[in-house]
Scaffold this active site. Structure first.
Site, PDB file in Angstrom:
ATOM      1  N   LYS A  87       0.777  -0.961   0.332  1.00 37.52           N
ATOM      2  CA  LYS A  87      -0.096   0.052  -0.098  1.00 37.52           C
ATOM      3  C   LYS A  87       0.544   1.786  -0.001  1.00 37.52           C
ATOM      4  CE  LYS A  87      -4.111  -2.279   2.273  1.00 37.52           C
ATOM      5  NZ  LYS A  87      -4.990  -1.704   3.366  1.00 37.52           N
ATOM      6  N   ASP A 124     -10.582   2.558   2.468  1.00 40.13           N
ATOM      7  CA  ASP A 124     -10.557   1.344   3.806  1.00 40.13           C
ATOM      8  C   ASP A 124     -10.959   2.665   4.815  1.00 40.13           C
ATOM      9  OD1 ASP A 124      -8.924  -0.628   3.182  1.00 40.13           O
ATOM     10  OD2 ASP A 124      -7.121   0.444   3.823  1.00 40.13           O
TER      11      ASP A 124
END
Ligand code: ATR
Length: 306
Positions: A87, A124
């Site tokens: 990420k 997220d």
């Protein structure tokens, strides 16, 4: 058809796109990635919306991301999800970032744009806000929130989102305090204004074994469990049952098993509970909406999961 593809497979059309299969156009990139449930989320939505695309798992070694992105663009991929440990590397590889990715310092969704454009998003945090709204009919910004495991990757992401939303109070709890000190320093600017009526500072940090935890938890509305404790049936709950009270909304980011010991304790104490399936669904739906603007994939994703 392979379960997991590699960088080399992107150069091998026969392997990547065997006859009769929909063309690979989306992926989740991780290392390892075999366990990722993202295909089970996205493929039903692609199929339900009649989109001629296949969602694959792609296992990349650290450092392979830029080459993979270039190749995927060449192959006409629409975009990709990115998971652990890529990420942060994905963030560096992107040419543009949305505010959530910038604030979290991590990208979980990439849209392959025109020319050299690689657009990075993070769904997220925004997915968490939607999940809490769906589960409990409340807005994160109105709540006093305790994040248990705030030093971990997931915990940091959710804590950052709560701060960005301007929640009433944020209590960060972790086994090791060092990680929390760095995080709290980063989040402090979000809490400069006086908003809270009640005890404590708007941003506080505590060790998991602090004897004050039940009292501190008592002043919170929403408790969020983000540690890996609970994945195994034999795992203990991360905080004592005495922290869990009837007025609490209690959310566990773990969804397998559906009810961890933490959630069972919370339910037994009269709290309202929910597990991380709604977070999985909403972060996935938001990614999909970046790739295919104007679509509503949530129902198909939900059906695919049930
Ligand atoms: P990540 O890669 O996201 O950091 P992790 O190492 O599995 O994942 O840790 C996630 C969270 O679970 C962290 O908050 C971690 O606490 P530490 O920061 O103190 O390591 C927490 N965690 C993992 N195992 C734990 C345990 N046995 N007891 C308490 N917390 C635990």
């Amino acid at each position: 058809m392979k379960d997991v593809y590699t960088l080399a497979d992107l150069d091998d059309q026969a392997t990547l796109n065997p006859e009769g299969a929909k063309p690979a156009k989306l992926a989740v990139i991780g290392h390892p990635v075999a366990h990722s449930q993202s295909p089970q989320l996205h493929q039903p939505a692609l199929d339900a919306l009649d989109i001629d695309a296949r969602y694959i798992r792609l296992d990349l070694e650290p450092g392979e991301l830029p080459a993979a992105f270039a190749k995927m663009k060449e192959l006409g991929f629409v975009g990709t999800n990115v998971t652990v440990p890529h990420k942060f590397e994905a963030l560096s590889a992107c040419t543009d970032l949305d505010p959530a990715a910038e604030a979290l310092g991590a990208v979980n969704t990439v849209l392959f744009g025109d020319g050299e454009d690689l657009l990075g998003f993070n769904t997220d945090g925004p997915g968490f806000v939607r999940a809490i709204r769906e589960e409990f009919s409340v807005d994160v910004r109105d709540l006093r929130i305790m994040i248990v495991g705030a030093g971990g990757g997931a915990g940091q992401a959710l804590a950052t989102q709560c701060a960005r939303e301007g929640c009433e109070q944020l209590v960060l709890v972790n086994r090791s305090l060092e990680k929390l000190e760095t995080l709290a320093t980063r989040l402090e600017p979000y809490f400069e204004s006086e908003k809270l009526n009640g005890p404590g500072e708007r941003l506080e940090i505590y060790a998991l074994d602090s004897p004050h935890l039940p009292e501190i938890a008592g002043h919170c509305d929403l408790l969020v469990q983000t540690t890996s404790l609970g994945l195994k049936a034999t795992d203990p709950a991360p905080i004592p049952s005495s922290c869990l009270q009837p007025h609490h909304l209690v959310y566990d980011t773990i969804y397998q098993p559906a009810r961890t010991k933490f959630l069972r304790n919370a339910e037994a104490n009269g709290a309202r509970i929910a597990n991380g399936l709604s977070l999985l669904l909403h972060q996935g739906a938001l990614s999909f909406e970046y790739w295919f603007p104007g679509t509503s994939p949530l129902d198909a994703m939900r059906k695919g999961r049930s």
